[in-house]
Structures are given as C-alpha cells and as structure tokens.
Design a protein around this motif. Structure first.
Motif, PDB file in Angstrom:
ATOM      1  N   PRO A 123       0.979  -1.072   0.047  1.00  4.50           N
ATOM      2  CA  PRO A 123       0.071   0.193  -0.129  1.00  4.50           C
ATOM      3  C   PRO A 123       0.836   1.048   0.081  1.00  4.50           C
ATOM      4  O   PRO A 123       1.970   1.289   0.695  1.00  4.50           O
ATOM      5  CB  PRO A 123      -0.840  -0.013   1.222  1.00  4.50           C
ATOM      6  N   ARG A 124       0.496   2.387  -0.564  1.00  5.59           N
ATOM      7  CA  ARG A 124       1.001   3.595  -0.662  1.00  5.59           C
ATOM      8  C   ARG A 124       0.468   4.762   0.078  1.00  5.59           C
ATOM      9  O   ARG A 124      -0.628   4.686   0.521  1.00  5.59           O
ATOM     10  CB  ARG A 124       1.220   3.799  -2.092  1.00  5.59           C
ATOM     11  N   LEU A 125       1.427   5.634   0.450  1.00  2.00           N
ATOM     12  CA  LEU A 125       0.806   6.752   0.969  1.00  2.00           C
ATOM     13  C   LEU A 125       0.835   7.746  -0.134  1.00  2.00           C
ATOM     14  O   LEU A 125       1.782   8.167  -0.681  1.00  2.00           O
ATOM     15  CB  LEU A 125       1.713   7.208   2.300  1.00  2.00           C
ATOM     16  N   ILE A 126      -0.832   8.308  -0.211  1.00  2.00           N
ATOM     17  CA  ILE A 126      -0.728   9.391  -1.087  1.00  2.00           C
ATOM     18  C   ILE A 126      -1.154  10.691  -0.866  1.00  2.00           C
ATOM     19  O   ILE A 126      -2.041  10.677   0.254  1.00  2.00           O
ATOM     20  CB  ILE A 126      -1.847   9.040  -2.252  1.00  2.00           C
ATOM     21  N   ALA A 127      -0.444  11.803  -0.875  1.00  2.00           N
ATOM     22  CA  ALA A 127      -0.787  13.171  -0.379  1.00  2.00           C
ATOM     23  C   ALA A 127      -1.433  14.211  -1.441  1.00  2.00           C
ATOM     24  O   ALA A 127      -0.914  14.302  -2.490  1.00  2.00           O
ATOM     25  CB  ALA A 127       0.111  13.658   0.486  1.00  2.00           C
ATOM     26  N   VAL A 128      -2.562  14.630  -1.198  1.00  2.00           N
ATOM     27  CA  VAL A 128      -3.209  15.635  -2.216  1.00  2.00           C
ATOM     28  C   VAL A 128      -3.391  16.854  -1.444  1.00  2.00           C
ATOM     29  O   VAL A 128      -3.701  16.971  -0.492  1.00  2.00           O
ATOM     30  CB  VAL A 128      -4.527  15.177  -2.710  1.00  2.00           C
ATOM     31  N   LEU A 129      -2.477  17.665  -2.070  1.00  2.00           N
ATOM     32  CA  LEU A 129      -1.892  18.985  -1.439  1.00  2.00           C
ATOM     33  C   LEU A 129      -2.725  20.072  -2.036  1.00  2.00           C
ATOM     34  O   LEU A 129      -2.001  20.271  -3.143  1.00  2.00           O
ATOM     35  CB  LEU A 129      -0.800  18.876  -0.877  1.00  2.00           C
ATOM     36  N   GLY A 130      -3.352  20.960  -1.584  1.00  2.00           N
ATOM     37  CA  GLY A 130      -3.858  22.117  -2.330  1.00  2.00           C
ATOM     38  C   GLY A 130      -2.644  23.443  -1.787  1.00  2.00           C
ATOM     39  O   GLY A 130      -1.864  23.313  -1.059  1.00  2.00           O
ATOM     40  N   GLU A 131      -2.889  24.510  -2.507  1.00  2.00           N
ATOM     41  CA  GLU A 131      -2.183  25.604  -2.477  1.00  2.00           C
ATOM     42  C   GLU A 131      -2.347  26.313  -0.970  1.00  2.00           C
ATOM     43  O   GLU A 131      -3.509  26.220  -0.589  1.00  2.00           O
ATOM     44  CB  GLU A 131      -2.106  26.518  -3.533  1.00  2.00           C
ATOM     45  N   MET A 132      -1.372  27.002  -0.494  1.00  2.00           N
ATOM     46  CA  MET A 132      -1.539  27.893   0.743  1.00  2.00           C
ATOM     47  C   MET A 132      -1.329  29.149   0.592  1.00  2.00           C
ATOM     48  O   MET A 132      -0.240  29.853   0.708  1.00  2.00           O
ATOM     49  CB  MET A 132      -0.649  27.373   1.912  1.00  2.00           C
ATOM     50  N   ARG A 133      -2.345  29.942   0.008  1.00  6.32           N
ATOM     51  CA  ARG A 133      -2.550  31.386  -0.248  1.00  6.32           C
ATOM     52  C   ARG A 133      -2.147  32.214   0.854  1.00  6.32           C
ATOM     53  O   ARG A 133      -1.760  33.322   0.656  1.00  6.32           O
ATOM     54  CB  ARG A 133      -3.487  31.772  -1.115  1.00  6.32           C
ATOM     55  N   GLU A 134      -2.485  31.897   1.868  1.00  5.94           N
ATOM     56  CA  GLU A 134      -2.184  32.697   3.410  1.00  5.94           C
ATOM     57  C   GLU A 134      -0.933  32.923   3.697  1.00  5.94           C
ATOM     58  O   GLU A 134      -0.418  33.688   4.414  1.00  5.94           O
ATOM     59  CB  GLU A 134      -2.968  32.210   4.199  1.00  5.94           C
ATOM     60  N   ILE A 155      -5.161   5.919 -10.372  1.00  6.55           N
ATOM     61  CA  ILE A 155      -3.808   5.167  -9.850  1.00  6.55           C
ATOM     62  C   ILE A 155      -3.936   4.391  -8.590  1.00  6.55           C
ATOM     63  O   ILE A 155      -3.151   3.865  -7.980  1.00  6.55           O
ATOM     64  CB  ILE A 155      -2.769   6.278  -9.510  1.00  6.55           C
ATOM     65  N   LEU A 156      -5.122   4.700  -7.781  1.00  4.66           N
ATOM     66  CA  LEU A 156      -5.666   4.018  -6.509  1.00  4.66           C
ATOM     67  C   LEU A 156      -5.519   2.409  -6.624  1.00  4.66           C
ATOM     68  O   LEU A 156      -6.091   1.901  -7.558  1.00  4.66           O
ATOM     69  CB  LEU A 156      -6.887   4.491  -6.127  1.00  4.66           C
ATOM     70  N   ARG A 157      -4.909   1.764  -5.677  1.00  4.65           N
ATOM     71  CA  ARG A 157      -4.810   0.577  -5.376  1.00  4.65           C
ATOM     72  C   ARG A 157      -5.233   0.128  -4.080  1.00  4.65           C
ATOM     73  O   ARG A 157      -5.312   0.826  -3.258  1.00  4.65           O
ATOM     74  CB  ARG A 157      -3.273  -0.056  -5.499  1.00  4.65           C
ATOM     75  N   PRO A 158      -5.867  -1.363  -3.965  1.00  5.09           N
ATOM     76  CA  PRO A 158      -6.262  -1.579  -2.645  1.00  5.09           C
ATOM     77  C   PRO A 158      -5.184  -1.447  -1.516  1.00  5.09           C
ATOM     78  O   PRO A 158      -4.032  -1.690  -1.777  1.00  5.09           O
ATOM     79  CB  PRO A 158      -6.642  -3.000  -2.773  1.00  5.09           C
ATOM     80  N   GLY A 159      -5.702  -0.784  -0.375  1.00  4.70           N
ATOM     81  CA  GLY A 159      -4.537  -0.708   0.537  1.00  4.70           C
ATOM     82  C   GLY A 159      -4.177   0.880   0.746  1.00  4.70           C
ATOM     83  O   GLY A 159      -3.406   1.157   1.630  1.00  4.70           O
ATOM     84  N   ASP A 160      -4.144   1.363  -0.264  1.00  9.18           N
ATOM     85  CA  ASP A 160      -3.566   3.010  -0.388  1.00  9.18           C
ATOM     86  C   ASP A 160      -4.174   3.638   0.527  1.00  9.18           C
ATOM     87  O   ASP A 160      -5.401   3.558   0.769  1.00  9.18           O
ATOM     88  CB  ASP A 160      -3.630   3.498  -1.902  1.00  9.18           C
ATOM     89  N   ARG A 161      -3.458   4.799   1.263  1.00  5.30           N
ATOM     90  CA  ARG A 161      -3.941   5.595   2.033  1.00  5.30           C
ATOM     91  C   ARG A 161      -3.793   6.844   1.684  1.00  5.30           C
ATOM     92  O   ARG A 161      -2.819   7.399   0.889  1.00  5.30           O
ATOM     93  CB  ARG A 161      -3.200   5.681   3.380  1.00  5.30           C
ATOM     94  N   VAL A 162      -4.845   7.804   1.773  1.00  9.20           N
ATOM     95  CA  VAL A 162      -4.892   8.968   0.873  1.00  9.20           C
ATOM     96  C   VAL A 162      -5.317  10.129   1.947  1.00  9.20           C
ATOM     97  O   VAL A 162      -6.170  10.017   2.711  1.00  9.20           O
ATOM     98  CB  VAL A 162      -5.932   9.149  -0.310  1.00  9.20           C
ATOM     99  N   LEU A 163      -4.331  10.984   1.938  1.00  9.21           N
ATOM    100  CA  LEU A 163      -4.586  12.270   2.798  1.00  9.21           C
ATOM    101  C   LEU A 163      -4.930  13.421   1.690  1.00  9.21           C
ATOM    102  O   LEU A 163      -4.349  13.594   0.818  1.00  9.21           O
ATOM    103  CB  LEU A 163      -3.105  12.633   3.536  1.00  9.21           C
ATOM    104  N   VAL A 164      -6.013  14.142   2.149  1.00 10.15           N
ATOM    105  CA  VAL A 164      -6.421  15.424   1.216  1.00 10.15           C
ATOM    106  C   VAL A 164      -6.326  16.530   2.084  1.00 10.15           C
ATOM    107  O   VAL A 164      -6.921  16.624   3.383  1.00 10.15           O
ATOM    108  CB  VAL A 164      -7.737  15.195   0.764  1.00 10.15           C
ATOM    109  N   LYS A 165      -5.499  17.711   1.827  1.00  7.47           N
ATOM    110  CA  LYS A 165      -5.230  18.836   2.631  1.00  7.47           C
ATOM    111  C   LYS A 165      -5.229  20.082   1.845  1.00  7.47           C
ATOM    112  O   LYS A 165      -4.525  19.854   0.589  1.00  7.47           O
ATOM    113  CB  LYS A 165      -3.672  18.572   3.347  1.00  7.47           C
ATOM    114  N   GLY A 166      -6.179  21.048   2.040  1.00  2.24           N
ATOM    115  CA  GLY A 166      -6.223  22.269   1.056  1.00  2.24           C
ATOM    116  C   GLY A 166      -7.030  23.216   1.759  1.00  2.24           C
ATOM    117  O   GLY A 166      -7.687  22.993   2.970  1.00  2.24           O
ATOM    118  N   ALA A 167      -7.092  24.478   1.458  1.00  5.27           N
ATOM    119  CA  ALA A 167      -7.718  25.499   1.982  1.00  5.27           C
ATOM    120  C   ALA A 167      -9.376  25.351   1.985  1.00  5.27           C
ATOM    121  O   ALA A 167      -9.647  24.654   0.746  1.00  5.27           O
ATOM    122  CB  ALA A 167      -7.677  26.861   1.259  1.00  5.27           C
TER     123      ALA A 167
END
Length: 112
Positions: A4-15, A78-90
């Motif tokens: 399993p992979r660690l996937i980070a979906v990260l948005g911009e931090m305009r502040e 690209i998602l595979r079974p067991g992957d963990r996804v973090l979504v972070k953004g404004a």
C-alpha cells in the motif's frame, strides 16, 4: 502483491504571503521526509513549486492537477487496494470535494 502507498493530495496555501514559494517548497520536501509515495499538488504556480520540491527530495511519483475534478480523476486512476490518501487544502478551494469524490459521496459546494 504491491505494498500500500501513502498518497498526499495537497492544495495551495495562499495565506503565506511573501513566504508562499518557500513554504510550498518546504511542504514538498517534508512529504519526501515523511515517506509519501505519491504527491498530487492541486492548483497553479504554488502547487508546481510544491511538486517540484517533492520530486527533487525523492518522492517517487508527483503530479500537478489544476483543479479538484482533475485531481479526483487522477487519484482514482492510480488508486490501489490498501492505499491511504490524505487530502489537505484551503476551505476556500473546497478540497473536501476530492475526498468526497474518492469516497463515492455526492460532491457538495460549487464545482471549479
């Protein structure tokens, strides 16, 4: 079977103001230090800085997506079974829409 992979979906931090470029580069480097396998940077020029720093620091797979629907589609592809996804953004960019899409939930808020 692949791990399993660690996937980070990260948005911009305009502040971040004058520290924006350096701050995004720091987040990219930190992703590598934390063992993130895939970084998906969402947005424009600042997302590109984050992604480039992540790749330079050793994140194996890096992508830049301009908006939430594109990021959701990319991660789904690209998602595979067991992957963990973090979504972070404004909140102003409604990055929660990516998490909703990945979970198969109704997308709330206006679409970008």
């Amino acid at each position: 079977m692949t791990s399993p992979r660690l996937i980070a979906v990260l948005g911009e931090m305009r502040e971040l103001g004058d520290q924006a470029v350096d701050g995004h580069r720091k987040v990219g480097r930190e992703a590598a230090e934390q063992g993130i396998d895939v970084v998906v940077a969402v947005g424009g020029a600042l997302a590109k800085q984050l992604a480039l720093a992540a790749g330079d620091a050793g994140v194996p797979k890096v992508a830049i997506c301009p908006d939430n629907p594109t990021a959701t589609a990319f991660v789904m592809s690209i998602l595979r079974p067991g992957d963990r996804v973090l979504v972070k953004g404004a909140n102003s960019d409604m990055r929660w829409q990516i998490a909703q899409g990945l979970a198969g939930q109704e997308i709330t808020g206006h679409q970008h």
